[in-house]
Structures are given as C-alpha cells and as structure tokens.
Motif scaffolding. Structure first.
Motif, PDB file in Angstrom:
ATOM      1  N   ALA A  50      24.187 -12.417  12.501  1.00 59.88           N
ATOM      2  CA  ALA A  50      25.484 -12.947  12.077  1.00 59.88           C
ATOM      3  C   ALA A  50      25.319 -14.333  11.440  1.00 59.88           C
ATOM      4  O   ALA A  50      26.069 -14.713  10.548  1.00 59.88           O
ATOM      5  N   ARG A  51      24.336 -15.074  11.933  1.00 60.08           N
ATOM      6  CA  ARG A  51      24.134 -16.428  11.403  1.00 60.08           C
ATOM      7  C   ARG A  51      22.635 -16.674  11.274  1.00 60.08           C
ATOM      8  O   ARG A  51      21.855 -16.229  12.128  1.00 60.08           O
ATOM      9  N   THR A  52      22.240 -17.356  10.205  1.00 61.79           N
ATOM     10  CA  THR A  52      20.829 -17.702  10.038  1.00 61.79           C
ATOM     11  C   THR A  52      20.693 -19.222   9.951  1.00 61.79           C
ATOM     12  O   THR A  52      21.503 -19.883   9.295  1.00 61.79           O
ATOM     13  N   ILE A  53      19.693 -19.743  10.623  1.00 58.32           N
ATOM     14  CA  ILE A  53      19.329 -21.151  10.440  1.00 58.32           C
ATOM     15  C   ILE A  53      17.966 -21.175   9.772  1.00 58.32           C
ATOM     16  O   ILE A  53      17.022 -20.521  10.234  1.00 58.32           O
ATOM     17  N   ASP A  54      17.880 -21.907   8.686  1.00 54.31           N
ATOM     18  CA  ASP A  54      16.612 -22.026   7.964  1.00 54.31           C
ATOM     19  C   ASP A  54      15.813 -23.164   8.600  1.00 54.31           C
ATOM     20  O   ASP A  54      16.233 -24.313   8.573  1.00 54.31           O
ATOM     21  N   ALA A  55      14.676 -22.789   9.175  1.00 53.01           N
ATOM     22  CA  ALA A  55      13.852 -23.795   9.863  1.00 53.01           C
ATOM     23  C   ALA A  55      12.565 -24.084   9.104  1.00 53.01           C
ATOM     24  O   ALA A  55      11.588 -24.581   9.687  1.00 53.01           O
ATOM     25  N   ALA A  56      12.566 -23.812   7.804  1.00 52.52           N
ATOM     26  CA  ALA A  56      11.356 -24.067   7.009  1.00 52.52           C
ATOM     27  C   ALA A  56      10.967 -25.541   7.131  1.00 52.52           C
ATOM     28  O   ALA A  56      11.808 -26.431   7.015  1.00 52.52           O
ATOM     29  N   GLY A  57       9.723 -25.769   7.399  1.00 55.81           N
ATOM     30  CA  GLY A  57       9.217 -27.134   7.518  1.00 55.81           C
ATOM     31  C   GLY A  57       9.464 -27.758   8.882  1.00 55.81           C
ATOM     32  O   GLY A  57       9.079 -28.902   9.124  1.00 55.81           O
ATOM     33  N   LEU A  58      10.125 -27.007   9.781  1.00 57.35           N
ATOM     34  CA  LEU A  58      10.447 -27.562  11.102  1.00 57.35           C
ATOM     35  C   LEU A  58       9.646 -26.887  12.200  1.00 57.35           C
ATOM     36  O   LEU A  58       9.253 -25.720  12.075  1.00 57.35           O
ATOM     37  N   LEU A  59       9.458 -27.614  13.278  1.00 54.60           N
ATOM     38  CA  LEU A  59       8.941 -27.016  14.500  1.00 54.60           C
ATOM     39  C   LEU A  59      10.121 -26.470  15.298  1.00 54.60           C
ATOM     40  O   LEU A  59      11.186 -27.093  15.351  1.00 54.60           O
TER      41      LEU A  59
END
Ligand code: URP
Ligand code: ZN
Ligand code: ZN
Ligand code: ZN
Length: 481
Positions: A50-59
C-alpha cells in the motif's frame, strides 16, 4: 504467545525498498515488507504494498533500544526532571530509538506496586515510542522482597536497579544481597549503580571544608577508585548470591578492570557504558562559572586514557549495551542545575545529563565511521543486546521475520553538528553542543508506523505502548547470540 507470521497473499501495508539492512549478524541489500506492524518479508522484491518508502542510500537499522532512560523521575523536593514521557520519547524518536526502558522509582516508605502505578500514570497517553520499566528498589522491606518483587517480575518487570550511593536510595550490603537473592529466585536481572556511598561522602566533606564547592569538585569527590571499589564489591556480592549482574554506566579503566577480572573468574557480569564516557572528560566540569554543572553526572566523565579503555571494551566485548543514561535537567532554572543550593555547592547539583537523542549518532560517528567498531557491533550495542538482556527479544531488537517493524532509516553520510534544537528534549542545553558527527537518523518507525520524520513528530503522543517483558529463564544471552 503472539500469532505466527503466516505466508499471505494479502498486499503489504508497507515496503521499504532499496536500502541496506544491518543486523547484529549481517549487512544485506534487501527490501523489508511490513504487515500489521510486523516484518513479514525480507528479500529482493517483497511484492506490492500500500505504501513504499525509498531507502536508497540509507541503512535500515533496528530502531535503537535505550535501556537506561530516566523520565519524570522523582528527584527530591524543588528539583524537576526536564523530560516527561512525552518530550523524552519525542527526543528518543528524534535520535532513531523505538523503545526506551525507563525507571519506576520506589520512594522509601512506599510500596513498589504504588510506584509502578504512579509511573504508568505518568506515561499513559504520552509516549511516542514503546516503553518498559525497570524497578528502582530503595526500601527492600520483607513485603517488597517476599511478595511485591516476585509478583512484579511475573507481571513484566524482570529487572531491578539498585544504588550503592545517594542518601535517599543507597542500600547496605545486606540489602543488596537480599535483593540479589530475590533476583536469583525469580530470574530477574539486577542493574547496579556502583559508586561507594561513604567514600563519596568522605571526599565531598573534605572538598567542601576546603571551600572547593564548584562543579568540578563533583568529579573530584568521585574518583575512579570510588567506582572501582563499588564495582568489585557488587561483583563479590553477586558471586555470593549466585546471580549475574549488569554494571551500568561504567565510566573508565578501573571499573573495566574489575569486570574483566570477574569474567576471567567465570562470573557472568554484564556491563553498560554511555556516550558521556566517550566524548566528555572531567575537564568539562571545570568550565568557567557554573557552566560545569551542565556535565555533572555520576559516575563523572574521566580522561583520555579512560575513554580509550571504554573504546577497547566496546570493540572487545566487555560491554554488552551502550545506553544514554538520559537524566535531563534544565541548566538555567532554579529547579535544575543552577538553583540556589546548586550554586552554593556541587553536592546539590542534580546528577544527570540528557543524551537519548545523541546516543546513536555519537556511537555511529565516533565508532563505526572512525573504524573503532563494526556496524554489527553498533547494532548489537544499541538494540539487539538490550532486547536480549531485558526480555524483549525477538519481538524487538532485530530486523527479522516476525519482529515488530521498529526501524531507523539512517543516512550514513549525513554530516551534522549536534545542537540543542536537534535534540527535541526538555533540557535547555545539550552537553554535546558543537560535536560534529557523520551519520544521522532520517526516519523512525515504531511497529510499522512512522513516528518521526525529517526532524518532525508525525504520530500522536500515546502511540507508544507499554511493553511487559520476560524473565531471564526465557531470555537469550547476547554472548550466545
Ligand atoms: O548522574 C546520573 N547518572 N544520574 C542518573 C541517575 C543514575 O544514577 O543513573
Ligand atoms: Zn545510576
Ligand atoms: Zn554478558
Ligand atoms: Zn541512570
């Protein structure tokens, strides 16, 4: 027993994509799928959500668990702690934490049950992150030892804190042994504040008689030998009683030597240290005027040699947990660090400093970024081991299928200068003002819900839930993990 996570074709509530997940064991590039507040999928592609969080570049880290935090704790007449459960847990979330374990303090003459009810009332409807309570035992009456402690352990409070100093909290050796004996029977873990009451009084009387009433005398009245002696005594009493103990807020080389000596004897002695022992020294208490009061905490920060010993202990396994010992007071305030009595003598300066928001950035920057500890050490020291020792594992403390989706999204490259406005606490200062760090929490999520994001609170106070905890019978040992 919580229901098992079952394979389900239902879409996820949330997917965290493109980040690098770190646990106490591994670092892996994978997505995290969340449903009903729990982690239900880890993999290259966790499917629709339902929801996406983009964590590119994150730990993608397990949210910090800070197992040593004082909130709204009674400090004596005329002294006020600067954080209650609302501001204290906002500050915790701002610093990437998803669980705090605070203290329910028994006042002498009071029942422990009454203390627990009192602290629940203080926390109810206020917390932003999940929380539990350790029990501070100051009056171990037969009723407390025989009935209240055993019942409270079973009700989800399987850890006690005892003090070897402070007028209104100190226990005699016999009282320590009596509490230790209950801990043995009930499988509870005892946290020991190891500084010697009479030694401190002797030193403080002498300093005052010499007119040395300034904040720096706080450190002079509690030299390392005072902590070393009490640490040794606590270890010996625990050996006699046949229990493991947790020595909290270990400040430096001499106490560490006692803990390592005990381990060589085959005793189970756990140990905790805190940011103040890495980046502050006794010289900070000697800043001009009353400024040194900002750094008055117990045990006091030491010197460069002790800082190096603490780092060796963090890297080498002497320490299982790294906590803040967040104990916030206001500086420019009659109810805080510079009230009339505090100005007259260091003995009246309330002991403690704020640090729940600064704990993770300081250990990450000074430890991981500078190559003193690994990322896996960092996760173990700030989350996983707290969950294991204090009865929250595997629900809390790792990124694993079935665990609560308690997550800190962490920018490992962000450079930040620590300032008061970033701390979101009730104190009017931070002892870490001006410290430059690399690595910062950008989003904090508790049970799948974002509670703090981009420097702002984004969930309502009261979202944080009380966590009853389990006893050591079912408690995983960090060493075994
Ligand atoms: O100075 C400190 N550490 N105050 C907090 C209370 C304690 O002893 O942990
Ligand atoms: Zn203490
Ligand atoms: Zn241990
Ligand atoms: Zn403390």
């Amino acid at each position: 027993m919580r229901p098992a996570v079952t394979g389900s074709s239902a879409p996820l509530d949330l997917a965290i994509r493109g980040g690098t997940v770190a646990t106490a064991a591994d670092t892996m590039r994978c997505d995290v799928g969340v449903r009903d507040g729990r982690i239900v999928a880890l993999g290259d592609d966790v499917g629709p959500a339902a929801r996406t969080i983009d964590a590119a570049g994150l730990l993608v880290l397990p949210g910090g668990i800070d197992s040593h935090v004082h909130l709204d704790q009674f400090q004596g007449e005329g002294i006020a702690m600067a954080d209650g459960f609302r501001s204290g847990t906002v500050s915790a979330a701002a610093g990437g934490n998803t669980t705090v374990i605070a203290f329910a303090l028994q006042r002498r003459g009071e029942s422990l049950r009454a203390a627990v009810a009192d602290y629940h009332a203080k926390a109810r409807g206020e917390a932003l992150v999940d929380y539990g309570f350790h029990l501070i035992v100051t009056d171990p009456t037969p009723g407390v030892l025989g009935q209240e402690l055993p019942a409270l352990v079973k009700d989800g409070y399987p850890s006690f804190k005892v003090f070897m100093t402070y007028d209104d909290m100190v226990l005699t050796d016999r009282q320590l042994l009596d509490v230790f004996d209950v801990a043995r029977r009930e499988n509870a873990l005892v946290m020991v504040h190891a500084e010697g009451f009479d030694s401190i009084r002797f030193m403080a009387d002498r300093l005052e008689a010499e007119g040395r009433t300034e904040p720096a005398s706080h450190a002079a009245s509690r030299p390392e030998v005072v902590e070393r002696e009490a640490t040794h005594r606590a270890i010996a009493l625990a050996e006699l009683a046949g229990i493991p103990i947790m020595v909290v807020h270990v400040s430096g080389r001499e106490a560490i030597e006692q803990i390592e000596w005990a381990r060589r004897r085959g005793l189970t002695v756990h140990a905790e240290t805190c940011p103040q022992y890495l980046v502050l020294t006794a010289a900070d208490l000697d800043r001009p005027g009353t400024e040194g009061a900002k750094f008055v905490c117990s045990p006091p920060p030491r010197d460069a040699e002790s800082q190096a010993a603490v780092w060796r202990g963090l890297a080498g396994g002497t320490f299982q947990t790294f906590s803040s010992d967040h104990c916030p007071f206001r500086y420019d305030d009659a109810a805080g660090k510079t009230g009339p009595k505090a100005r007259a003598s260091f003995r009246a300066v309330p002991n403690g400093i704020p640090g729940v928001a600064a704990r993770l950035p300081i250990l990450f920057s000074e430890g991981v970024v500078k190559g003193r500890i690994t990322l896996q050490d960092f996760v173990a020291l700030t989350a996983t081991n707290h969950a294991k020792l204090y009865g929250l594992y595997p629900r809390k403390g790792s990124i694993a299928i079935g665990a609560d989706a308690d997550i800190a999204l962490w920018d490992p490259e962000r450079r930040v200068t620590i300032t008061q406005d970033l701390m979101h606490h009730g104190s009017d200062y931070t002892p870490y003002e001006g410290l430059e760090v690399t690595g910062w929490p950008v989003t904090t999520m508790v049970r799948g819900r974002v509670v703090f994001d981009g420097g702002r609170v984004v969930a309502e106070a009261g979202y944080g839930a009380f966590l009853p905890r389990e006893t050591s019978g079912r408690r995983a040992s960090p060493e075994a993990g």
